[in-house]
Design a protein around this motif. Structure first.
Motif, PDB file in Angstrom:
ATOM      1  N   ALA A   8       0.836  -1.206   0.000  1.00 45.82           N
ATOM      2  CA  ALA A   8       0.000   0.000   0.000  1.00 45.82           C
ATOM      3  C   ALA A   8       0.869   1.253   0.000  1.00 45.82           C
ATOM      4  O   ALA A   8       0.585   2.236  -0.704  1.00 45.82           O
ATOM      5  N   SER A   9       1.931   1.210   0.769  1.00 48.48           N
ATOM      6  CA  SER A   9       2.854   2.342   0.823  1.00 48.48           C
ATOM      7  C   SER A   9       3.529   2.547  -0.530  1.00 48.48           C
ATOM      8  O   SER A   9       3.675   3.686  -0.999  1.00 48.48           O
ATOM      9  N   GLU A  10       3.965   1.450  -1.149  1.00 52.61           N
ATOM     10  CA  GLU A  10       4.583   1.546  -2.477  1.00 52.61           C
ATOM     11  C   GLU A  10       3.584   2.082  -3.496  1.00 52.61           C
ATOM     12  O   GLU A  10       3.933   2.894  -4.361  1.00 52.61           O
ATOM     13  N   GLN A  11       2.354   1.642  -3.417  1.00 49.10           N
ATOM     14  CA  GLN A  11       1.336   2.088  -4.346  1.00 49.10           C
ATOM     15  C   GLN A  11       1.069   3.589  -4.179  1.00 49.10           C
ATOM     16  O   GLN A  11       0.915   4.314  -5.156  1.00 49.10           O
ATOM     17  N   GLU A  12       1.035   4.056  -2.931  1.00 50.53           N
ATOM     18  CA  GLU A  12       0.849   5.483  -2.681  1.00 50.53           C
ATOM     19  C   GLU A  12       2.026   6.282  -3.220  1.00 50.53           C
ATOM     20  O   GLU A  12       1.858   7.346  -3.818  1.00 50.53           O
ATOM     21  N   THR A  13       3.228   5.753  -3.026  1.00 50.01           N
ATOM     22  CA  THR A  13       4.427   6.420  -3.539  1.00 50.01           C
ATOM     23  C   THR A  13       4.390   6.488  -5.061  1.00 50.01           C
ATOM     24  O   THR A  13       4.680   7.530  -5.661  1.00 50.01           O
ATOM     25  N   LEU A  14       4.026   5.381  -5.681  1.00 48.33           N
ATOM     26  CA  LEU A  14       3.917   5.360  -7.139  1.00 48.33           C
ATOM     27  C   LEU A  14       2.827   6.323  -7.623  1.00 48.33           C
ATOM     28  O   LEU A  14       2.993   7.016  -8.634  1.00 48.33           O
ATOM     29  N   GLN A  15       1.732   6.363  -6.893  1.00 42.98           N
ATOM     30  CA  GLN A  15       0.643   7.279  -7.244  1.00 42.98           C
ATOM     31  C   GLN A  15       1.114   8.728  -7.147  1.00 42.98           C
ATOM     32  O   GLN A  15       0.807   9.547  -8.010  1.00 42.98           O
ATOM     33  N   ASP A  16       1.874   9.041  -6.077  1.00 46.23           N
ATOM     34  CA  ASP A  16       2.411  10.402  -5.916  1.00 46.23           C
ATOM     35  C   ASP A  16       3.385  10.749  -7.042  1.00 46.23           C
ATOM     36  O   ASP A  16       3.353  11.852  -7.598  1.00 46.23           O
TER      37      ASP A  16
END
Length: 94
Positions: A8-16
């Motif tokens: 989830a953290s990686e996905q948020e980072t990728l989204q950012d």
């Protein structure tokens, strides 16, 4: 659960990162459009400037043409007078 949090953290980072990239490409697009518009305006102005210079030269030539013709005639008459004077002097010398 720890694995899910990391994903989830990686996905948020990728989204950012994706959102930041999107904003940067929009900003770049705006800058490029301004540059293209400026280049078009400069091209039009330079063409108008060249046309103005050529038009001024042509107008000046047609306006001054009678005076130029008169000067050419005066030169030709002076040249023919000089050659006839030279011929007369040469005939006197011989």
């Amino acid at each position: 659960m720890d694995e899910e949090d990391r994903q989830a953290s990686e996905q948020e980072t990728l989204q950012d990162i994706l959102e930041e990239t999107r904003e940067l490409s929009r900003e770049n697009n705006k800058i490029l459009r301004r540059l293209q518009r400026g280049a078009r305006v400069r091209k039009v102005i330079s063409v108008l400037y060249i046309l103005f210079i050529l038009g001024t030269l042509l107008f000046t030539y047609y306006y001054l043409q009678p005076y130029i013709d008169n000067l050419a005639n005066i030169y030709n008459v002076g040249t023919s007078d000089a050659s006839s004077t030279r011929a007369a002097l040469e005939s006197l010398i011989q």
